[in-house]
Scaffold this motif. Sequence first.
Motif, PDB file in Angstrom:
ATOM      1  N   GLY A 172       0.948  -1.091  -0.075  1.00  0.00           N
ATOM      2  CA  GLY A 172      -0.025   0.000   0.050  1.00  0.00           C
ATOM      3  C   GLY A 172       0.861   1.390  -0.167  1.00  0.00           C
ATOM      4  N   GLY A 173       0.551   2.368   0.493  1.00  0.00           N
ATOM      5  CA  GLY A 173      -0.460   2.593   1.807  1.00  0.00           C
ATOM      6  C   GLY A 173      -0.593   1.376   2.585  1.00  0.00           C
ATOM      7  N   GLU A 174      -1.446   1.193   3.247  1.00  0.00           N
ATOM      8  CA  GLU A 174      -1.614  -0.005   4.545  1.00  0.00           C
ATOM      9  C   GLU A 174      -2.678  -0.702   3.966  1.00  0.00           C
ATOM     10  OE1 GLU A 174       0.085  -1.135   6.225  1.00  0.00           O
ATOM     11  OE2 GLU A 174      -1.307  -2.519   6.705  1.00  0.00           O
ATOM     12  N   THR A 226       3.022  -6.811   2.750  1.00  0.00           N
ATOM     13  CA  THR A 226       3.721  -6.050   3.502  1.00  0.00           C
ATOM     14  C   THR A 226       2.758  -5.070   4.179  1.00  0.00           C
ATOM     15  OG1 THR A 226       5.487  -6.106   1.836  1.00  0.00           O
ATOM     16  CG2 THR A 226       5.353  -4.278   3.474  1.00  0.00           C
ATOM     17  N   ASN A 265       1.945  -2.546   8.234  1.00  0.00           N
ATOM     18  CA  ASN A 265       2.876  -1.925   9.226  1.00  0.00           C
ATOM     19  C   ASN A 265       2.363  -2.648  10.432  1.00  0.00           C
ATOM     20  OD1 ASN A 265       0.120  -1.272  10.025  1.00  0.00           O
ATOM     21  ND2 ASN A 265       0.255   0.982   9.113  1.00  0.00           N
ATOM     22  N   ASN A 288      11.046  -5.419   8.389  1.00  0.00           N
ATOM     23  CA  ASN A 288      11.861  -4.475   7.627  1.00  0.00           C
ATOM     24  C   ASN A 288      12.105  -3.058   8.233  1.00  0.00           C
ATOM     25  OD1 ASN A 288      11.829  -6.113   5.417  1.00  0.00           O
ATOM     26  ND2 ASN A 288      10.062  -4.977   4.296  1.00  0.00           N
ATOM     27  N   ILE A 296      16.954  -1.364   5.306  1.00  0.00           N
ATOM     28  CA  ILE A 296      16.873  -0.768   4.090  1.00  0.00           C
ATOM     29  C   ILE A 296      17.198   0.613   4.096  1.00  0.00           C
ATOM     30  CG2 ILE A 296      14.864  -0.102   2.633  1.00  0.00           C
ATOM     31  CD1 ILE A 296      12.985  -1.812   3.809  1.00  0.00           C
ATOM     32  N   GLU A 297      18.156   0.933   3.167  1.00  0.00           N
ATOM     33  CA  GLU A 297      18.436   2.337   3.173  1.00  0.00           C
ATOM     34  C   GLU A 297      17.554   3.382   2.718  1.00  0.00           C
ATOM     35  OE1 GLU A 297      23.192   1.648   1.938  1.00  0.00           O
ATOM     36  OE2 GLU A 297      21.784   2.029   0.386  1.00  0.00           O
ATOM     37  N   MET A 326      15.284   5.807   0.849  1.00  0.00           N
ATOM     38  CA  MET A 326      15.268   6.231  -0.540  1.00  0.00           C
ATOM     39  C   MET A 326      14.687   7.630  -0.371  1.00  0.00           C
ATOM     40  SD  MET A 326      14.230   2.908  -2.641  1.00  0.00           S
ATOM     41  CE  MET A 326      13.056   1.957  -1.364  1.00  0.00           C
ATOM     42  N   PHE A 351      12.135   9.534  -1.019  1.00  0.00           N
ATOM     43  CA  PHE A 351      10.771   9.746  -1.188  1.00  0.00           C
ATOM     44  C   PHE A 351      10.378  11.184  -0.557  1.00  0.00           C
ATOM     45  CE2 PHE A 351      11.058   5.379  -3.063  1.00  0.00           C
ATOM     46  CZ  PHE A 351      10.279   5.491  -3.748  1.00  0.00           C
ATOM     47  N   MET A 377       5.381   7.461  -2.797  1.00  0.00           N
ATOM     48  CA  MET A 377       5.612   5.890  -2.346  1.00  0.00           C
ATOM     49  C   MET A 377       4.323   5.235  -1.842  1.00  0.00           C
ATOM     50  SD  MET A 377       7.544   3.435  -1.209  1.00  0.00           S
ATOM     51  CE  MET A 377       9.229   3.446  -0.928  1.00  0.00           C
ATOM     52  N   GLY A 382       4.016   1.704  -2.780  1.00  0.00           N
ATOM     53  CA  GLY A 382       4.096   0.578  -1.909  1.00  0.00           C
ATOM     54  C   GLY A 382       5.476   0.029  -1.809  1.00  0.00           C
TER      55      GLY A 382
END
Length: 348
Positions: free
Chosen positions: A93-95, A121, A123, A184, A213-214, A216, A218, A343, A347
Amino acid sequence: MRTFTDLSHRPVTDAGPTHPVADVHGRPAGLGDPQGRLISYLRVSLTDKCNFKCVYCSPAEEDAPDTLLTRAELARLFALFAGLGVRRLRLTGGEPTLRKDLCEIVADAASTPGIEDVALTTNGHRLAELVEPLHQAGLGSLNVSLDTLRAERLHGVSGRGARLERILHGLEAAAGRFRSLKLNTVVMKGVNEDEVGALVRFAWSLGALPRFIEQMPFSGGEVVPLSAVRARLEAEGFELLPDGWRGWGPARHLRGRDRDGLEGLVGFIGAMTENFCDDCNRARVAADGGFQACLGGHERAPLRELMRAGAGDDALVEAVRAELSHKAPRHRMTEPGLVLLPMRGLGG
Ligand code: SAM
């Protein structure tokens, strides 16, 4: 008791497609791009709405509900892409757990001929109540975003609505229920760098795979290179060794053991410092139904509009192939000043 050299703890059931995407003569077939990379993994954003406000994610205008793909439109796309060689679907998503029809969508995806794994994926906010229905619906793999183990810090990163105890409760319910469980963490300068060791130990204690995760670009933010994360883990007494295990995605893995003998894999997604595009196998459908060939791209084929205008499958495939023909050899996210498409609708 597992030893450090015993690799039986690797999540082997998450080790990539079991059927190579090939035609009857054994030649690669399916959705290829100009670089010869084959798309076997499709990420589908079910909504651009989110109940968290993560600082690294993009703010998005809330779309009216009818701009989202319907369950029937999603099922049509699952079948279309499976027919083109996609073997794994990730719902994001979103969620995605904000969609009331999430479990039905998971069931549709899981029963699509050709699809070998359906992943989600989330939250984690609604996870505890959804573990059982998602499992029943055929969900194979679960990724949960977890940037911190400190409740106050989580408020700072994801907003006051983000409640750590709910996420932890959900993770407890999910542990051991799916083929793979990954946690993550976006590593943020001056925010959660000091928690990387605690996050690894927490994930291992659940039987989950921790991944860093690096960040990004956004929504601004300074990149913490994964080399710094590794150095910090080593400074905390983790022994880390190279491990060639690859899942379906861009993560690279190290095999690790902490001072107490707890051990497992650690994943690193170096979006910024280790361009991971050479063997990219993925493409995306955004919440608005736009097919996007690259996470850092700026163009989308409007599959929702095409479907609603009555397009047949051939026309959809043509639009997808046309978009894929522009897929760049490498993402351009490291270019200064580049503004990415939001983003939240895409997603990750
Ligand atoms: N709401 C779900 C969640 O929180 O996992 C799914 C959507 S979220 C956009 C998907 C993934 O993208 C999460 O793991 C999140 O941490 C990651 N993400 C979002 N913005 C990012 C950024 N700027 N850099 C790196 N990862 C990012």
